[in-house]
Design an enzyme around this catalytic site. Structure first.
Site, PDB file in Angstrom:
ATOM      1  CG  HIS A 157       5.689   4.693   8.997  1.00 36.87           C
ATOM      2  ND1 HIS A 157       4.817   3.851   8.345  1.00 36.87           N
ATOM      3  CD2 HIS A 157       6.267   5.455   8.030  1.00 36.87           C
ATOM      4  CE1 HIS A 157       4.872   4.092   7.036  1.00 36.87           C
ATOM      5  NE2 HIS A 157       5.741   5.067   6.831  1.00 36.87           N
ATOM      6  CB  CYS A 190      10.376  10.840   0.757  1.00 38.95           C
ATOM      7  SG  CYS A 190       9.958  12.220   1.816  1.00 38.95           S
ATOM      8  NE  ARG A 239      -1.336   2.750   2.593  1.00 40.60           N
ATOM      9  CZ  ARG A 239      -0.921   3.971   2.900  1.00 40.60           C
ATOM     10  NH1 ARG A 239      -0.972   4.953   2.009  1.00 40.60           N
ATOM     11  NH2 ARG A 239      -0.410   4.234   4.095  1.00 40.60           N
ATOM     12  CG  ASP A 240       3.397   4.240   2.974  1.00 39.86           C
ATOM     13  OD1 ASP A 240       2.974   5.205   2.330  1.00 39.86           O
ATOM     14  OD2 ASP A 240       4.248   4.349   3.867  1.00 39.86           O
ATOM     15  CG  ASN A 273       7.751   3.355   3.590  1.00 44.02           C
ATOM     16  OD1 ASN A 273       7.365   4.072   4.499  1.00 44.02           O
ATOM     17  ND2 ASN A 273       7.036   3.169   2.491  1.00 44.02           N
TER      18      ASN A 273
END
Length: 303
Positions: free
Chosen positions: A208, A241, A16-17, A250
């Site tokens: 996170h 990012c 997802r992210d 991430n």
């Protein structure tokens, strides 16, 4: 410092992210294969979907199909991001185990991104949170810019604690403290985590971290030292990012697992299978993955 936790939960956010910012459309079949590979590695929690308007995040338009067709591992939690009631309805229909709501610790970030104050943004989730709990779903709150903001710079510890308390009051089972732009360093990380733990139980707080400045693993270790035992990571370091051009996103799951294995901390996850999953998705995206451990293990195998 406390003794390090003996066991941690790693929340895999790659599907997802990690994938949501990819420019090229990724098919549902690829996403399903990725989630299935990650499930077989033993993750207790995989962030697999986002029920947002396809107009805003086109990459997540296949979320319902992905959730319907993945092979679910017994006992694992499959999470979906739900920005509003429509999103929650989508998550319920897709049989998500957990829904994720979100807010920012930075007033400037909140105003710039969603044109409302932090207080107003959290208030929008009251109905979503209630409906999630009424339907027996786990509820997770994610707090962005908890360590720094691209617009206002420093974010006060009290601002983080305030949003954590608001998420707690909505009934969140778990709260993510996110370094959205990757600016945190270890001592700052410990100060933020300890402040968050002053208003919410420590075993429900997760870290996170983004690796923009190469600090993510150090920040995870610093979090372990103050008792945090839940961390988010993304296979092959997926996820750019958007605020720092060319920056990594991430922290890579393979790197986190390599460190945890070296520390003798139990994760329940098979690193070799995760390396395979990282190589798979990197091949699909036609680029080298961002995981140093993953790439080193793959190179050693190739011999």
């Amino acid at each position: 410092m406390n003794a390090l936790p003996r066991k941690v939960k790693i929340v895999e956010v790659g599907p997802r992210d990690g994938l949501q910012n990819e420019k090229e459309t990724i098919s549902a079949d690829v996403k399903i294969e990725l989630v299935n590979r990650l499930s077989s590695a033993g993750f207790a929690n995989i962030e697999a979907a986002s029920f947002v308007s396809p107009k805003w995040v086109p990459q997540m338009a296949t979320s319902a199909e992905v959730m319907e067709r993945i092979t679910r591992r017994a006992g694992a939690i499959y999470s979906a991001l739900t920005p509003n009631m429509k999103g929650l309805e989508g998550a319920l229909a897709a049989k998500a185990d957990e829904v994720v709501i979100f807010g920012s610790a930075s007033e400037a970030f909140s105003q710039k991104n969603i044109n409302c104050s932090i207080e107003e943004s959290i208030a929008r989730f009251v109905d979503v949170a209630k409906a999630a709990k009424d339907n027996g779903l786990r509820l997770r709150g994610s707090i962005s810019c908890a360590f720094g903001c691209p617009y206002q710079g420093d974010v006060p510890l009290d601002a983080v604690a305030d949003v954590v308390a608001r998420m707690r009051d909505l009934g969140c089972d778990e709260i993510d403290i996110a370094d959205t732009i990757g600016v945190a360093t270890p001592r700052k990380t410990q100060a933020v985590m300890e402040r968050a733990a002053s208003v919410f139980r420590l075993d429900g707080i997760s870290g996170h971290f983004h690796d923009t400045y190469g600090q993510a693993l150090a920040n995870i270790y610093a979090s372990l030292e103050v008792g945090v035992s839940i961390f988010h990571s993304s296979v092959a370091g997926l996820g750019g990012c958007p605020y720092a051009k060319g920056a990594t996103g991430n922290v890579a799951t393979e790197d986190v697992l390599y460190m945890m294995n070296g520390l003798g901390i139990e994760t329940g996850i098979d690193l070799e299978i995760v390396v395979d999953a990282g190589q798979y998705i990197s091949g699909i995206l036609n680029r080298k993955g961002a995981s140093r451990a993953g790439n080193a293990i793959a190179a050693k195998r190739a011999g």
